[in-house]
Design an enzyme around this catalytic site. Structure first.
Site, PDB file in Angstrom:
ATOM      1  N   GLU A 225     -12.919   2.509   4.497  1.00 42.79           N
ATOM      2  CA  GLU A 225     -11.909   2.768   5.521  1.00 42.79           C
ATOM      3  C   GLU A 225     -11.928   4.258   5.873  1.00 42.79           C
ATOM      4  OE1 GLU A 225      -7.690   0.674   6.065  1.00 42.79           O
ATOM      5  OE2 GLU A 225      -7.513   2.589   5.023  1.00 42.79           O
TER       6      GLU A 225
ATOM      7  N   GLU B 234       0.812  -1.212   0.000  1.00 42.27           N
ATOM      8  CA  GLU B 234       0.000   0.000   0.000  1.00 42.27           C
ATOM      9  C   GLU B 234       0.847   1.264   0.000  1.00 42.27           C
ATOM     10  OE1 GLU B 234      -3.612   1.908   2.746  1.00 42.27           O
ATOM     11  OE2 GLU B 234      -2.513   0.141   3.422  1.00 42.27           O
TER      12      GLU B 234
END
Length: 285
Positions: A262, A161
């Site tokens: 998220e 990520e």
């Protein structure tokens, strides 16, 4: 932004991150809360921020909570230190943190396998003062290959990520090209081809990237997508990101994976922060 538009764009592939939503509840109550809110898929950061190898009873209790709620665990982070907090991973930090990461890898893989989870996220780790970045990068590659092999053992992908510079100034992967470059290195070194890019649209927007261009260039390398609005990292519709259009572009480009919610609920209960998304669009299909 009307929630129904986002639900259509995302083809109803939402997964709820229980490490940032429903945190007003104890961990073991969150899977049931997600199910009660209409979600069938959830994801988690590593829940034990101080313990890469918790007692089996703790793992068993979380497994039962997920199974009893009837939700699917679709993503799980490896140990990454204090999240939320100043830590941003452990695998590139020499010494005890790297050792804790390696001790955690098989624990995560076994837990994920027991629940049919097929995506494991490895945060790269902050730069450390006084340590040569090249030394950290070599250690990171070694540990990411180790993690890729564990993921491959259970038929899972390894996610890498990009975060963002303003919020994670010591984290070296703060652009899509930087993260995808590590994906390529891991795939080449491991020879498994199971490393993928985690495309977090909030982090990339915070870094000032051209999101339509990122989607165009990297959708075929992407294993998971996460969203929050910007500014504020709040729910879709609280900021200015055209998330419905971006997700629509992703699906037209061939992305068929999950979209992780998220975002921060703010000063309201998580259920209220989810009001933008109709219940009919919450179940992953």
């Amino acid at each position: 932004m009307p929630g129904s538009q986002l639900g259509t764009a995302a083809a109803q592939r939402f997964t709820l991150n229980l490490s940032i939503l429903f945190t007003e509840l104890p961990l073991l109550e969150r899977p049931a809360a997600a199910a009660a809110a209409g979600f069938t898929a959830v994801e988690l950061w590593w829940p034990w921020v101080d313990s890469p190898t918790p007692e089996p009873a703790e793992l068993d209790a979380l497994k039962r909570a997920i199974e009893d709620a009837g939700v699917q665990l679709t993503g799980l982070n490896f140990y990454a230190g204090r999240l939320p907090g100043p830590d941003r991973g452990a695998l590139s930090i020499p010494g005890a943190e790297s050792e804790r990461f390696r001790a955690n890898v098989e624990v995560v893989a076994d837990f994920a396998e027991s629940l049919g989870c097929k995506a494991l996220n490895a945060l790269y780790g902050n730069r450390v003062e006084g340590v040569d970045p090249a030394e950290q990068d070599a250690l990171a590659l070694e540990n990411l290959v180790f993690a890729a092999r564990a993921a491959d053992r259970i038929g899972a992908i390894l996610l890498i990520e990009a975060l963002n510079k303003p919020e994670s100034p010591l984290y070296p992967l703060v652009s899509a090209p930087a993260a995808v470059g590590i994906v390529d290195k891991v795939n080449q070194a491991a020879g498994l081809g199971n490393a993928r890019f985690l495309m977090d649209l909030y982090h990339l927007s915070m870094s000032g990237e051209d999101l339509p261009s990122v989607i165009e260039r990297y959708t075929d390398r992407t294993g998971h997508v996460q969203i929050a609005d910007n500014p504020g990292r709040g729910a879709p519709g609280t900021g200015t990101l055209p998330l419905a259009d971006l997700l629509d572009q992703l699906w037209k480009a061939g992305y068929e994976g999950f979209v992780g919610l998220e975002f921060k609920p703010g000063d309201r209960p998580s259920e209220e922060a989810l009001a933008w998304l109709p219940r009919a669009a919450r179940a992953a299909r």
